[in-house]
Design an enzyme around this catalytic site. Structure first.
Site, short mmCIF file in Angstrom:
data_model
loop_
_atom_site.label_atom_id
_atom_site.label_comp_id
_atom_site.label_asym_id
_atom_site.label_seq_id
_atom_site.Cartn_x
_atom_site.Cartn_y
_atom_site.Cartn_z
N SER A 1 46.76 85.79 -5.08
CA SER A 1 47.93 85.84 -4.22
C SER A 1 48.63 87.19 -4.39
O SER A 1 48.01 88.22 -4.19
CB SER A 1 48.85 84.65 -4.54
OG SER A 1 49.87 84.55 -3.58
N ASP B 1 35.40 69.87 11.91
CA ASP B 1 34.72 69.58 10.65
C ASP B 1 33.20 69.69 10.77
O ASP B 1 32.51 70.21 9.89
CB ASP B 1 35.13 68.18 10.16
CG ASP B 1 34.57 67.81 8.79
OD1 ASP B 1 33.84 68.63 8.21
OD2 ASP B 1 34.88 66.70 8.31
N ASP C 1 29.93 72.73 11.04
CA ASP C 1 28.97 73.07 9.98
C ASP C 1 27.94 71.95 9.76
O ASP C 1 27.19 71.97 8.79
CB ASP C 1 29.70 73.40 8.68
CG ASP C 1 30.62 72.27 8.23
OD1 ASP C 1 30.30 71.09 8.46
OD2 ASP C 1 31.69 72.57 7.64
N VAL D 1 28.29 68.92 8.85
CA VAL D 1 28.57 67.92 7.81
C VAL D 1 30.00 67.44 7.91
O VAL D 1 30.94 68.24 7.85
CB VAL D 1 28.33 68.50 6.39
CG1 VAL D 1 28.75 67.50 5.33
CG2 VAL D 1 26.87 68.88 6.22
N ASP E 1 32.67 66.22 6.13
CA ASP E 1 33.11 66.06 4.74
C ASP E 1 34.57 66.47 4.56
O ASP E 1 35.05 66.64 3.44
CB ASP E 1 32.21 66.88 3.80
CG ASP E 1 32.19 68.36 4.17
OD1 ASP E 1 32.78 68.73 5.23
OD2 ASP E 1 31.61 69.16 3.42
N ASP F 1 43.65 77.97 2.80
CA ASP F 1 44.83 78.54 2.15
C ASP F 1 46.08 78.24 2.98
O ASP F 1 46.12 78.53 4.17
CB ASP F 1 44.65 80.05 1.98
CG ASP F 1 45.69 80.65 1.05
OD1 ASP F 1 46.90 80.38 1.24
OD2 ASP F 1 45.31 81.41 0.14
N HIS G 1 45.60 77.37 -1.62
CA HIS G 1 46.05 78.70 -2.08
C HIS G 1 45.70 78.91 -3.56
O HIS G 1 46.35 78.34 -4.43
CB HIS G 1 47.56 78.82 -1.86
CG HIS G 1 48.09 80.20 -2.13
ND1 HIS G 1 47.57 81.32 -1.52
CD2 HIS G 1 49.08 80.64 -2.94
CE1 HIS G 1 48.24 82.38 -1.95
NE2 HIS G 1 49.15 82.01 -2.80
CA CA Z 1 32.30 70.05 7.29
#
Ligand code: CA
Length: 542
Positions: A200, A270, A273, A275, A277, A414, A452
């Site tokens: 940070s 989600d 990609d 997947v 999850d 973040d 973060h």
């Molecule tokens: Ca995913």
């Protein structure tokens, strides 16, 4: 706490030595410790450092819960477990007639020969004792400082520009010079290699150091770097002008952000990609469209819905922040972070760091009103660039040419500094260089599912600091960013990925839930089949 082994040969030696002698010669080890203790207590650190007075000199035996009764309560660090025997010295060092730092050096009995400086956070003056302890427990002669003032607020900056200079860069540089000099006097020889660890604001400090003092470090680990700092402060201030106060009629509640808005982000992004999850591997691919949540937009959407003004708020939050002429102030917030970002940035109240920074630093006027924040304030902060804090170099020639290595990482959820800014900063630093040329000295890892600097639904434990969970992972270059940096600097072996660990309920003793290999930018994780909790089910692809 497990003592690191793979990048800490001295400890391994010491550990086996202790095991070897423990049956019949325990007193011999005790005598050695007492010799270290004597050497510690006889040391006079203030003799070697100009403008220094001693606050503390103490021998800290392994297993001590060290308390800091005088530490500012807002720092939330009243005590620290220390797993290895060390000599602690705390000094007050003048930086100018009107400014000073509180400095800590923790020198372990089992010294690897390495030096480590640690950073700070927010706009604060809080020594990260947990990071100093983490460094010392891994054999580094470790230092930290309060960055020129105590506590988490910025009130002390009022009428004190020298304190801002300490905060921007001087405290860290002085800590490095002081720490290196003390290590040499204390151990009787120079350190071998010098490292930095921070996240940070601390990530920014590391990069500022590479810019301004290219010889301070051989290796810099910079997490979620708060670079382009003036604009970061402005970006954080502008959310309050979007959301308005919590009592406003169009205010979007915390519950809404954390449940059905976040759910809609995941519904849209989600599985990009492949997947499902709860983790968006690459949020740059997520073009979240909140109009789907517009009241009356579809028949299933009658209660948990947004009115026109609220849709516009969400659109602004997830858009780049620009001056009216189009010039970028700061990149958009990345989708997925809202579950935590709502706590501070969309909370319907001025964001404290930005509020304090404008009041006590930019304008030196406590009557400044955060609800009237606007472009002229962003421009004023940029123009003033207090203490030369900006930190947005387009190259780091001195650092690069002296063989310095920079490892950046950034959580892709973040909630305080958008990770999109690190993509931007990396590209700014790259300029016309190829990625292969950058790989020689700078590598950036995008940590999916990390908030973060730490925590989050992803595999976020990666040796980035003194969190207790760090003790549960292997201390090798594959799993630990600091170990990866040591291997890069000392063996020339650079990390291709960082394998993060997710513990069940974030509790080490509950066991590992899954690990995931976080890719080196610009590659992204691509699911190739199998159990998504297995690291080999993913591949880093450009
Ligand atoms: Ca995913």
């Amino acid at each position: 706490m497990i003592v690191a082994k793979s990048f800490f040969p001295v400890t391994m030696f010491r550990t086996s030595l202790v095991l070897l002698v423990s049956h019949f010669a325990l007193t011999g080890f005790a005598a050695a410790s007492s010799e270290f203790e004597k050497r510690c207590l006889a040391f006079e650190p203030e003799r070697y450092i100009k403008g220094a007075t001693r606050n503390v000199l103490q021998h800290v035996p392994a297993g001590t819960n060290l308390t800091f009764p005088d530490n500012d309560a807002t720092c939330g660090r009243a005590s620290q477990n220390v797993s290895v025997g060390l000599c602690r010295m705390a000094l007050e060092i003048k930086t100018t007639r009107t400014s000073k730092i509180s400095f800590e050096a923790w020198f372990p009995e089992d010294w690897s020969g390495r030096f480590l400086a640690t950073g700070n956070g927010g706009i604060d003056g809080c020594i990260k004792y947990e990071d100093i302890a983490y460094g010392a427990s891994n054999g580094f002669a470790s230092v930290g400082a309060n960055n020129g003032h105590n506590g988490t607020t910025g009130v002390a900056y009022l009428d004190n520009p020298e304190m801002v200079v300490d905060f921007a860069w001087r405290s860290l540089h002085l800590s490095v010079e002081t720490g290196k000099a003390l290590a040499k006097e204390f151990y009787g020889k120079y350190h071998t290699k010098s490292y930095y660890l921070g996240c940070s604001l601390g990530g920014r400090q590391g990069i500022k150091s590479a810019e301004r003092f290219p010889d301070d470090f051989d290796g810099i680990v910079a997490g979620a770097p708060g670079v382009d700092f003036n604009n970061l402060i402005s970006w954080r201030a502008h959310f309050y002008t979007i959301t308005g106060p919590i009592k406003g009629s169009d205010f979007i509640s915390k519950a809404a952000w954390q449940t059905w808005i976040h759910d809609e982000v995941l519904r849209q992004c989600d599985t990009i990609d492949k997947v499902k999850d709860g983790i968006i591997e690459d949020p740059t691919l997520c073009k979240f469209d909140p109009t789907n949540l517009l009241c009356g937009h579809n028949i299933t959407n009658t209660t948990n819905c947004l009115n026109d003004n609220q849709v516009q708020q969400v659109q602004k939050i997830f858009s780049d922040y620009r001056f009216p002429n189009g010039e970028l102030i700061y990149p958009a917030m990345q989708p997925g972070s809202e579950i935590n970002a709502v706590d501070k940035l969309y909370a319907g109240a001025p964001f404290a760091y930005s509020d304090d920074w404008f009041k006590y630093v930019v304008y030196n006027d406590p009557t400044w009103n955060a609800s009237e924040y606007g472009y002229d304030d962003a421009q004023a902060a940029q123009d003033l660039n207090p203490g030369d804090i900006r930190t947005y170099p387009s190259s780091l020639p001195g650092f690069k040419e002296s063989g310095g290595k920079l490892l950046m990482y950034h959580g892709q959820q973040d909630n305080q500094i958008t990770s999109f800014n690190t993509n931007r900063f990396y590209e700014h630093l790259r300029g016309n260089n190829t990625y292969a040329e950058m790989d020689e000295w700078t590598r950036f890892f995008r940590i999916s599912g990390m908030f973060h600097c730490s925590t989050g639904p992803g595999a976020w434990v990666l040796g980035q600091g003194g969190n207790a969970a760090q003790a549960g992972i292997p201390s090798d270059a594959q799993h630990n960013v600091l170990a990866a940096m040591v291997d890069w600097v000392e063996k020339g072996v650079a990390p291709e990925f960082i394998e993060g660990t997710k513990f069940m309920n974030d509790t080490v003793k509950s066991g590992v839930d899954f690990t995931r290999r976080h890719c080196k930018y610009p590659a992204r994780n691509t699911f190739v089949g199998g159990s998504y909790k297995k690291p080999e089910s993913w591949e880093c692809r450009a």
